[in-house]
Design an enzyme around this catalytic site. Structure first.
Site, PDB file in Angstrom:
ATOM      1  N   GLU A   1       8.048  15.502  17.013  1.00  0.00           N
ATOM      2  CA  GLU A   1       8.692  15.459  15.694  1.00  0.00           C
ATOM      3  C   GLU A   1       8.073  16.564  14.825  1.00  0.00           C
ATOM      4  OE1 GLU A   1       7.747  12.049  13.234  1.00  0.00           O
ATOM      5  OE2 GLU A   1       9.816  11.931  12.555  1.00  0.00           O
TER       6      GLU A   1
ATOM      7  N   GLU B   1       9.336   0.995  11.459  1.00  0.00           N
ATOM      8  CA  GLU B   1      10.303   2.100  11.341  1.00  0.00           C
ATOM      9  C   GLU B   1       9.507   3.380  11.529  1.00  0.00           C
ATOM     10  OE1 GLU B   1      13.426   1.623  11.012  1.00  0.00           O
ATOM     11  OE2 GLU B   1      13.660  -0.367  10.167  1.00  0.00           O
TER      12      GLU B   1
ATOM     13  N   LYS C   1       0.855  -1.194   0.000  1.00  0.00           N
ATOM     14  CA  LYS C   1       0.000   0.000   0.000  1.00  0.00           C
ATOM     15  C   LYS C   1       0.888   1.241   0.000  1.00  0.00           C
ATOM     16  CE  LYS C   1      -1.974   2.811   2.857  1.00  0.00           C
ATOM     17  NZ  LYS C   1      -1.954   3.989   1.984  1.00  0.00           N
TER      18      LYS C   1
ATOM     19  N   CYS D   1      12.946  10.999   8.496  1.00  0.00           N
ATOM     20  CA  CYS D   1      12.892  10.454   9.863  1.00  0.00           C
ATOM     21  C   CYS D   1      14.215  10.665  10.584  1.00  0.00           C
ATOM     22  CB  CYS D   1      12.524   8.985   9.828  1.00  0.00           C
ATOM     23  SG  CYS D   1      13.581   8.055   8.712  1.00  0.00           S
TER      24      CYS D   1
HETATM   25  P1  NAD Z   1       1.568   7.745   8.583  1.00  0.00           P
HETATM   26  O1  NAD Z   1       1.761   6.841   9.751  1.00  0.00           O
HETATM   27  O2  NAD Z   1       0.488   8.728   8.629  1.00  0.00           O
HETATM   28  O3  NAD Z   1       1.323   6.878   7.257  1.00  0.00           O
HETATM   29  C1  NAD Z   1       2.233   5.870   6.834  1.00  0.00           C
HETATM   30  C2  NAD Z   1       1.457   4.851   6.010  1.00  0.00           C
HETATM   31  O4  NAD Z   1       0.553   4.158   6.870  1.00  0.00           O
HETATM   32  C3  NAD Z   1       0.619   5.464   4.895  1.00  0.00           C
HETATM   33  O5  NAD Z   1       0.686   4.646   3.746  1.00  0.00           O
HETATM   34  C4  NAD Z   1      -0.783   5.458   5.505  1.00  0.00           C
HETATM   35  O6  NAD Z   1      -1.798   5.431   4.532  1.00  0.00           O
HETATM   36  C5  NAD Z   1      -0.748   4.159   6.295  1.00  0.00           C
HETATM   37  N1  NAD Z   1      -1.735   4.069   7.385  1.00  0.00           N
HETATM   38  C6  NAD Z   1      -2.367   5.075   8.035  1.00  0.00           C
HETATM   39  N2  NAD Z   1      -3.217   4.566   8.963  1.00  0.00           N
HETATM   40  C7  NAD Z   1      -3.114   3.220   8.898  1.00  0.00           C
HETATM   41  C8  NAD Z   1      -3.719   2.143   9.602  1.00  0.00           C
HETATM   42  N3  NAD Z   1      -4.622   2.341  10.557  1.00  0.00           N
HETATM   43  N4  NAD Z   1      -3.367   0.888   9.275  1.00  0.00           N
HETATM   44  C9  NAD Z   1      -2.430   0.645   8.334  1.00  0.00           C
HETATM   45  N5  NAD Z   1      -1.844   1.621   7.611  1.00  0.00           N
HETATM   46  C10 NAD Z   1      -2.163   2.897   7.900  1.00  0.00           C
HETATM   47  O7  NAD Z   1       2.994   8.443   8.327  1.00  0.00           O
HETATM   48  P2  NAD Z   1       3.358   9.528   7.197  1.00  0.00           P
HETATM   49  O8  NAD Z   1       2.824  10.851   7.597  1.00  0.00           O
HETATM   50  O9  NAD Z   1       3.036   8.994   5.845  1.00  0.00           O
HETATM   51  O10 NAD Z   1       4.958   9.533   7.301  1.00  0.00           O
HETATM   52  C11 NAD Z   1       5.683  10.369   8.143  1.00  0.00           C
HETATM   53  C12 NAD Z   1       6.174   9.594   9.349  1.00  0.00           C
HETATM   54  O11 NAD Z   1       6.965   8.485   8.921  1.00  0.00           O
HETATM   55  C13 NAD Z   1       7.077  10.410  10.239  1.00  0.00           C
HETATM   56  O12 NAD Z   1       6.737  10.198  11.574  1.00  0.00           O
HETATM   57  C14 NAD Z   1       8.461   9.846   9.953  1.00  0.00           C
HETATM   58  O13 NAD Z   1       9.408  10.001  10.983  1.00  0.00           O
HETATM   59  C15 NAD Z   1       8.151   8.421   9.694  1.00  0.00           C
HETATM   60  N6  NAD Z   1       9.226   7.792   8.942  1.00  0.00           N
HETATM   61  C16 NAD Z   1      10.024   6.887   9.582  1.00  0.00           C
HETATM   62  C17 NAD Z   1      11.095   6.312   8.908  1.00  0.00           C
HETATM   63  C18 NAD Z   1      12.003   5.311   9.586  1.00  0.00           C
HETATM   64  O14 NAD Z   1      12.738   4.624   8.898  1.00  0.00           O
HETATM   65  N7  NAD Z   1      11.981   5.194  10.906  1.00  0.00           N
HETATM   66  C19 NAD Z   1      11.334   6.650   7.577  1.00  0.00           C
HETATM   67  C20 NAD Z   1      10.497   7.583   6.962  1.00  0.00           C
HETATM   68  C21 NAD Z   1       9.435   8.136   7.655  1.00  0.00           C
END
Ligand code: NAD
Length: 486
Positions: free
Chosen positions: A385, A249, A174, A283
């Site tokens: 963050e 992550e 997804k 991140c």
């Molecule tokens: P998010 O958690 O809002 O979304 C991430 C993904 O999860 C999207 O595809 C979203 O549609 C999906 N999602 C949302 N709700 C869900 C649910 N209930 N069940 C399953 N999937 C669901 O995060 P974002 O805003 O897209 O990304 C930013 C965040 O990602 C920041 O906090 C950043 O630090 C983190 N990030 C972490 C790393 C790492 O390696 N640790 C790398 C990049 C980004």
């Protein structure tokens, strides 16, 4: 408007059953870039079933064949890199040069794990307590639900499908709704390389419907997730109910520590790049800068001067700009909220603090690189963050104080220490609570090194050997040793 993008289920590209779609918008000017099929629960289950069926043959496909197919997909992807990089900049806003870097690394990841596919060995030993042979099988976990965020939509996907496909897992993917297009084009290369139907399935749609079904449905045996800590926590709870494997992550709040003996010619540009590249939406972006008090004035002067010279632009019009726009209004709102909170509590804006002026910025989510001083630990910008272009700087006196300040966060993903003293570097590297520590470097990512977080930044590691192992189940097969009957 550009192309329409479909779902990929069992080797067939198709519309969603409901006919619903969603728009993908360029954050630099709000143009609609493309329209994507919006899957529901039904198509998600179909995708999971297709992946389950494909698993029975993909897992037994000889390693050399899996490896060759992955190399072929990477080669096709490299041929298309110009077009896909432009698409990534269009949907995400990052300058074209950054899109190229992301895609080149993703291609490398696929080639790297294609090679690892052929080096996957179990082991054998003779029984310790009886006449037996023991074999340790390493088998693929099964169907993987891969859920990724918008900030590195291709890279972070390659870190999952690379190792997973190599060992014989199959996938339901997804991509993020804000930036799904380059990820779909990346996966199309696997289809065009003739991967068997169902090995990779794509369901675009909302996280709370599609993502939730992928997480809770019994078919998925592993949830490979990168995203926010909030979503990661929910996934961990759901996965626990069925004891599914997870790699999570999550968010970060990286400290950048500039010690008394640091080389400022090195530390300033490195801090600058890691604070503001991708508009601070990484991140492992620097969230908090701690400078020894003896160097503080000089560091702040040089850092703020360089920050004010960074070029903010539409990344397609200026491919080598330093910063593009933020991804959306929500992201911008968090930046404004953290900034207002800091100012209200006594922080000083040295540079930035507002959107850039000019017609070219009027319709996008642009914000200037912002440097704050006089920050205190209780400010949102130091505790949460921000995921945007704000660099708060504070000072410390002793090394232990710096370690304590660096660890004063629920997160533990990346940390950076700049020093010319080996003892200081080792002392801090051992004590700072983060999954990756950069000493005199501002990036902890290496294809062969484990990447991941401690504390609320996640569980599990990606990349390297440990990234491969996380898609494997270990099985002990114990066989009686005896002479055959004649
Ligand atoms: P998010 O958690 O809002 O979304 C991430 C993904 O999860 C999207 O595809 C979203 O549609 C999906 N999602 C949302 N709700 C869900 C649910 N209930 N069940 C399953 N999937 C669901 O995060 P974002 O805003 O897209 O990304 C930013 C965040 O990602 C920041 O906090 C950043 O630090 C983190 N990030 C972490 C790393 C790492 O390696 N640790 C790398 C990049 C980004």
């Amino acid at each position: 408007m550009g192309k329409e993008y479909q779902l990929l289920i069992n080797g067939l590209w198709k519309e969603s059953e409901s006919g619903e779609t969603f728009d993908v918008v360029n954050p630099a000017n709000m143009d609609v870039v493309a329209r994507c099929a919006k899957a529901g629960q039904e198509e998600t289950v179909q995708a999971l079933e297709a992946a389950q069926k494909a698993f029975e043959t993909w897992r037994f496909t000889p390693a050399r064949e899996r490896s060759n197919l992955m190399h072929k997909a990477a080669a096709i992807f490299r041929q298309r890199i110009d077009t896909i990089a432009r698409l990534l900049t269009l949907e995400h806003g990052k300058p074209l040069q950054d899109s190229f870097k992301e895609l080149a690394f993703s291609a490398d990841v696929i080639d790297y794990y294609a090679e690892e596919a052929r080096r996957l060995l179990g082991s054998h030993f003779e029984g310790d307590a009886g006449p037996t042979h023991s074999f340790v099988f390493q088998q693929p976990l099964g169907v993987v639900a891969a859920i990724t965020p918008w900030n590195f939509p291709v890279d972070l996907l390659s870190w999952k499908v690379g190792p997973g496909l190599a060992v014989g897992c199959t996938f339901v993917v997804k991509p993020p709704s804000q930036a799904p297009l380059a990820a779909i084009e990346f996966l199309r290369c696997f289809e065009d390389a003739c991967f068997p139907p169902g090995v990779i399935n794509i369901v675009t749609g909302s996280g709370s419907v599609v993502g939730a079904e992928m997480v809770t449905h019994p078919i998925s045996r592993k949830i490979a997730f990168t995203g926010s800590t909030q979503t990661g926590l929910w996934i961990a709870e759901q996965a626990a109910k069925q004891l599914k494997h997870v790699s999570l992550e999550l968010g970060g709040s990286a400290p950048f520590v500039v010690c008394k003996d640091a080389d400022l010619d090195l530390a300033v540009p490195q801090a600058l790049r890691r604070s503001f590249s991708h508009t601070g939406q990484i991140c492992i972006s620097v969230n908090r800068i701690f400078v020894h008090e003896d160097l503080a004035d000089e560091f702040i002067r040089r850092f703020a001067e360089s920050a004010s010279k960074l070029r903010v632009a539409n990344g397609l019009k200026e491919p080598d700009a330093d910063m593009g726009p933020m991804i959306d209004q929500n992201g911008l709102n968090t930046v404004l909220d953290h900034l207002q909170d800091a100012i209200a509590n006594g922080a000083e804006v040295v540079t930035g603090g507002k959107p850039p002026a000019g017609e070219e910025y009027e319709h996008g989510y642009f914000f200037l690189p912002t440097v704050l001083t006089k920050v205190t630990r209780d400010m949102k910008v130091m505790r949460e963050e921000t995921f945007g272009p704000i660099a708060p700087i504070s000072t410390f006196r002793t090394i232990d104080e710096a370690v304590e300040m660096a660890n004063d966060t629920p997160y533990g993903l990346a940390a950076y220490v700049f020093t010319n003293d080996l003892d200081t570097a080792m002392y801090m590297a051992e004590r700072i609570e983060a999954g990756g520590i950069g000493v005199n470097v501002n990036d902890i990512t290496d294809i062969r090194g484990p990447f991941g977080g401690m504390k609320m930044s996640g569980v599990g590691r990606e990349l390297g050997k440990v990234g491969l192992d996380s898609y494997l189940e270990t099985k002990h097969v114990r066989v009686l040793r005896r002479k055959p009957r004649e």
